[in-house]
Design a protein around this motif. Structure first.
Motif, PDB file in Angstrom:
ATOM      1  N   ARG A 141       2.993   0.432  -3.106  1.00  0.00           N
ATOM      2  CA  ARG A 141       2.077   0.255  -4.249  1.00  0.00           C
ATOM      3  C   ARG A 141       2.553   1.286  -5.482  1.00  0.00           C
ATOM      4  O   ARG A 141       2.599   0.579  -6.722  1.00  0.00           O
ATOM      5  CB  ARG A 141       0.674   0.434  -3.792  1.00  0.00           C
ATOM      6  CG  ARG A 141      -0.627   0.082  -4.966  1.00  0.00           C
ATOM      7  CD  ARG A 141      -1.803   0.165  -3.928  1.00  0.00           C
ATOM      8  NE  ARG A 141      -2.821  -0.006  -5.112  1.00  0.00           N
ATOM      9  CZ  ARG A 141      -3.278  -1.196  -5.148  1.00  0.00           C
ATOM     10  NH1 ARG A 141      -2.933  -1.934  -4.572  1.00  0.00           N
ATOM     11  NH2 ARG A 141      -4.350  -1.078  -6.133  1.00  0.00           N
ATOM     12  N   VAL A 201       0.812  -0.935  -0.089  1.00  0.00           N
ATOM     13  CA  VAL A 201      -0.027   0.040  -0.111  1.00  0.00           C
ATOM     14  C   VAL A 201       0.884   1.283   0.038  1.00  0.00           C
ATOM     15  O   VAL A 201       2.014   1.100   0.187  1.00  0.00           O
ATOM     16  CB  VAL A 201      -1.081  -0.106   1.002  1.00  0.00           C
ATOM     17  CG1 VAL A 201      -1.859  -1.047   1.196  1.00  0.00           C
ATOM     18  CG2 VAL A 201      -0.209  -0.105   2.684  1.00  0.00           C
ATOM     19  N   THR A 215      -6.207  -5.754  -6.199  1.00  0.00           N
ATOM     20  CA  THR A 215      -7.181  -5.474  -5.109  1.00  0.00           C
ATOM     21  C   THR A 215      -6.413  -4.281  -4.461  1.00  0.00           C
ATOM     22  O   THR A 215      -5.589  -3.641  -5.230  1.00  0.00           O
ATOM     23  CB  THR A 215      -7.066  -6.640  -3.936  1.00  0.00           C
ATOM     24  OG1 THR A 215      -5.653  -6.735  -3.605  1.00  0.00           O
ATOM     25  CG2 THR A 215      -7.173  -7.981  -4.868  1.00  0.00           C
ATOM     26  N   ILE A 216      -7.081  -3.993  -3.215  1.00  0.00           N
ATOM     27  CA  ILE A 216      -6.841  -2.576  -2.552  1.00  0.00           C
ATOM     28  C   ILE A 216      -5.355  -2.816  -2.088  1.00  0.00           C
ATOM     29  O   ILE A 216      -4.897  -1.723  -2.214  1.00  0.00           O
ATOM     30  CB  ILE A 216      -7.807  -2.309  -1.529  1.00  0.00           C
ATOM     31  CG1 ILE A 216      -9.130  -1.842  -2.290  1.00  0.00           C
ATOM     32  CG2 ILE A 216      -7.284  -1.184  -0.791  1.00  0.00           C
ATOM     33  CD1 ILE A 216     -10.109  -1.460  -1.430  1.00  0.00           C
ATOM     34  N   SER A 217      -4.867  -3.990  -2.042  1.00  0.00           N
ATOM     35  CA  SER A 217      -3.606  -4.206  -1.242  1.00  0.00           C
ATOM     36  C   SER A 217      -2.739  -5.209  -2.059  1.00  0.00           C
ATOM     37  O   SER A 217      -1.536  -5.220  -1.360  1.00  0.00           O
ATOM     38  CB  SER A 217      -3.826  -4.867   0.231  1.00  0.00           C
ATOM     39  OG  SER A 217      -4.577  -5.843   0.158  1.00  0.00           O
ATOM     40  N   SER A 218      -3.077  -5.445  -3.156  1.00  0.00           N
ATOM     41  CA  SER A 218      -2.006  -6.238  -3.908  1.00  0.00           C
ATOM     42  C   SER A 218      -2.401  -6.173  -5.489  1.00  0.00           C
ATOM     43  O   SER A 218      -3.278  -5.776  -6.035  1.00  0.00           O
ATOM     44  CB  SER A 218      -2.209  -7.856  -3.615  1.00  0.00           C
ATOM     45  OG  SER A 218      -3.471  -8.395  -3.882  1.00  0.00           O
TER      46      SER A 218
END
Length: 171
Positions: A108, A104, A126-129
Protein backbone atom coordinates in the motif's frame (compact mmCIF):
# COMPACT_ATOMS: atom_id res chain seq x y z
CA UNK A 1 16.84 -8.54 -56.78
CA UNK A 2 16.57 -6.68 -53.46
CA UNK A 3 13.11 -5.54 -52.38
CA UNK A 4 13.10 -2.61 -49.98
CA UNK A 5 10.64 -2.99 -47.15
CA UNK A 6 8.78 0.08 -45.96
CA UNK A 7 9.15 0.99 -42.29
CA UNK A 8 6.00 0.60 -40.21
CA UNK A 9 5.46 3.71 -38.10
CA UNK A 10 2.89 4.81 -35.54
CA UNK A 11 0.48 7.49 -36.77
CA UNK A 12 -2.08 9.61 -34.93
CA UNK A 13 -4.94 10.77 -37.15
CA UNK A 14 -7.43 13.54 -36.36
CA UNK A 15 -10.61 12.96 -38.36
CA UNK A 16 -13.30 15.67 -38.36
CA UNK A 17 -16.72 14.22 -39.23
CA UNK A 18 -20.43 15.00 -39.23
CA UNK A 19 -21.86 13.61 -36.00
CA UNK A 20 -24.27 11.14 -37.52
CA UNK A 21 -25.29 7.58 -36.66
CA UNK A 22 -23.03 4.93 -38.13
CA UNK A 23 -20.00 7.06 -39.00
CA UNK A 24 -17.80 5.42 -36.39
CA UNK A 25 -18.88 1.97 -37.59
CA UNK A 26 -18.11 2.95 -41.20
CA UNK A 27 -14.62 4.16 -40.28
CA UNK A 28 -13.87 1.10 -38.12
CA UNK A 29 -15.28 -1.11 -40.88
CA UNK A 30 -12.99 0.52 -43.45
CA UNK A 31 -9.97 -0.34 -41.27
CA UNK A 32 -11.21 -3.89 -40.68
CA UNK A 33 -12.04 -4.59 -44.32
CA UNK A 34 -8.52 -3.66 -45.38
CA UNK A 35 -6.75 -5.43 -42.53
CA UNK A 36 -5.52 -2.28 -40.78
CA UNK A 37 -5.34 -2.31 -37.00
CA UNK A 38 -6.57 0.50 -34.76
CA UNK A 39 -4.58 0.60 -31.52
CA UNK A 40 -6.52 3.54 -30.04
CA UNK A 41 -9.80 5.22 -30.93
CA UNK A 42 -11.51 8.17 -29.23
CA UNK A 43 -14.52 10.22 -30.29
CA UNK A 44 -16.01 13.45 -28.99
CA UNK A 45 -18.40 16.13 -30.18
CA UNK A 46 -16.48 19.36 -30.81
CA UNK A 47 -19.12 21.99 -31.69
CA UNK A 48 -21.71 23.69 -29.49
CA UNK A 49 -24.53 22.29 -31.63
CA UNK A 50 -23.10 18.73 -31.42
CA UNK A 51 -23.17 18.38 -35.23
CA UNK A 52 -19.44 17.76 -35.69
CA UNK A 53 -17.19 15.22 -33.95
CA UNK A 54 -13.47 14.61 -33.81
CA UNK A 55 -12.23 11.04 -34.03
CA UNK A 56 -8.65 10.40 -32.97
CA UNK A 57 -7.23 7.16 -34.37
CA UNK A 58 -3.83 5.67 -33.58
CA UNK A 59 -2.62 3.06 -36.07
CA UNK A 60 0.64 1.73 -37.47
CA UNK A 61 1.46 1.55 -41.15
CA UNK A 62 4.11 2.25 -43.75
CA UNK A 63 4.04 5.64 -45.48
CA UNK A 64 2.35 4.33 -48.67
CA UNK A 65 -0.29 2.43 -46.68
CA UNK A 66 -0.91 5.51 -44.51
CA UNK A 67 -1.47 7.60 -47.66
CA UNK A 68 -4.01 5.00 -48.77
CA UNK A 69 -5.77 5.03 -45.37
CA UNK A 70 -6.03 8.83 -45.41
CA UNK A 71 -7.32 8.85 -49.01
CA UNK A 72 -9.96 6.24 -48.14
CA UNK A 73 -11.05 8.19 -45.06
CA UNK A 74 -11.26 11.38 -47.13
CA UNK A 75 -13.64 9.64 -49.57
CA UNK A 76 -16.22 8.88 -46.87
CA UNK A 77 -19.07 11.38 -47.29
CA UNK A 78 -19.44 12.65 -43.69
CA UNK A 79 -15.65 13.18 -43.31
CA UNK A 80 -14.67 16.87 -43.44
CA UNK A 81 -10.93 16.59 -42.90
CA UNK A 82 -8.24 14.04 -42.07
CA UNK A 83 -4.95 15.17 -40.54
CA UNK A 84 -2.01 12.90 -39.83
CA UNK A 85 -0.73 14.67 -36.73
CA UNK A 86 2.38 12.49 -36.77
CA UNK A 87 3.59 14.01 -40.03
CA UNK A 88 1.91 17.44 -39.88
CA UNK A 89 4.29 18.81 -37.26
CA UNK A 90 4.51 18.93 -33.51
CA UNK A 91 1.50 17.78 -31.54
CA UNK A 92 0.48 16.93 -27.99
CA UNK A 93 -0.89 13.49 -27.08
CA UNK A 94 -2.46 12.48 -23.78
CA UNK A 95 -4.33 9.53 -22.36
CA UNK A 96 -6.15 8.95 -19.08
CA UNK A 97 -6.25 5.70 -17.13
CA UNK A 98 -8.10 4.61 -14.02
CA UNK A 99 -5.95 2.06 -12.23
CA UNK A 100 -7.21 -0.15 -9.39
CA UNK A 101 -4.52 -1.44 -7.07
CA UNK A 102 -5.06 -3.72 -4.08
CA UNK A 103 -2.62 -4.02 -1.25
CA UNK A 104 -1.97 -3.62 2.42
CA UNK A 105 1.11 -2.78 4.46
CA UNK A 106 4.27 -2.19 2.44
CA UNK A 107 2.49 -2.74 -0.88
CA UNK A 108 0.00 0.00 0.00
CA UNK A 109 2.80 2.39 0.92
CA UNK A 110 4.72 1.57 -2.26
CA UNK A 111 1.60 2.09 -4.43
CA UNK A 112 1.12 5.55 -2.91
CA UNK A 113 4.81 6.42 -3.37
CA UNK A 114 4.76 5.38 -7.03
CA UNK A 115 1.52 7.27 -7.59
CA UNK A 116 3.16 10.42 -6.23
CA UNK A 117 6.15 10.00 -8.56
CA UNK A 118 3.81 9.59 -11.56
CA UNK A 119 1.49 12.38 -10.40
CA UNK A 120 -1.44 9.97 -10.21
CA UNK A 121 -4.38 11.14 -8.11
CA UNK A 122 -6.23 8.91 -5.68
CA UNK A 123 -9.89 9.08 -6.78
CA UNK A 124 -11.16 6.26 -4.55
CA UNK A 125 -9.74 4.45 -1.55
CA UNK A 126 -10.72 1.58 0.72
CA UNK A 127 -8.77 -0.09 3.48
CA UNK A 128 -7.38 -2.61 0.98
CA UNK A 129 -7.35 -0.80 -2.38
CA UNK A 130 -6.97 2.43 -4.33
CA UNK A 131 -8.21 3.71 -7.65
CA UNK A 132 -5.68 6.07 -9.20
CA UNK A 133 -6.25 8.51 -12.05
CA UNK A 134 -3.14 8.99 -14.16
CA UNK A 135 -2.80 11.13 -17.27
CA UNK A 136 0.03 11.58 -19.71
CA UNK A 137 1.59 10.05 -22.74
CA UNK A 138 0.99 6.40 -23.55
CA UNK A 139 4.55 5.48 -22.52
CA UNK A 140 4.09 7.09 -19.08
CA UNK A 141 0.86 5.19 -18.47
CA UNK A 142 2.40 1.91 -19.69
CA UNK A 143 5.33 2.36 -17.28
CA UNK A 144 2.99 3.22 -14.37
CA UNK A 145 0.98 0.04 -15.05
CA UNK A 146 4.15 -2.04 -15.24
CA UNK A 147 5.23 -0.78 -11.81
CA UNK A 148 1.76 -1.23 -10.31
CA UNK A 149 1.74 -4.90 -11.39
CA UNK A 150 4.52 -5.40 -8.85
CA UNK A 151 2.43 -4.00 -5.97
CA UNK A 152 -1.05 -5.34 -6.73
CA UNK A 153 -2.61 -4.16 -10.01
CA UNK A 154 -6.22 -5.39 -10.19
CA UNK A 155 -7.89 -3.59 -13.09
CA UNK A 156 -7.30 -0.87 -15.68
CA UNK A 157 -9.62 1.33 -17.75
CA UNK A 158 -8.01 3.56 -20.40
CA UNK A 159 -9.51 6.31 -22.51
CA UNK A 160 -7.32 5.95 -25.57
CA UNK A 161 -5.19 8.70 -27.05
CA UNK A 162 -6.41 12.23 -27.62
CA UNK A 163 -4.15 14.52 -29.61
CA UNK A 164 -4.00 18.07 -30.91
CA UNK A 165 -1.53 19.95 -33.08
CA UNK A 166 0.66 22.60 -31.46
CA UNK A 167 0.35 26.20 -32.60
CA UNK A 168 -2.54 28.43 -33.60
CA UNK A 169 -3.83 26.40 -36.57
CA UNK A 170 -6.69 23.90 -36.27
CA UNK A 171 -6.37 20.33 -37.47
Amino acid sequence: MHIKEEAIERHTLAVIVDNEPGILARIAGMFTARGYNISSLTVSEITDDDLVSRITIVTSASAPVMEQIIAQLDRLVPVHKVTDLSTAGEHVERELALVKVAGVGDHRIEALRLAEVYRARVVDATISSFVFEVTGGTEKIDKFLELMREVGLVEVARTGVVAIARGKEAA
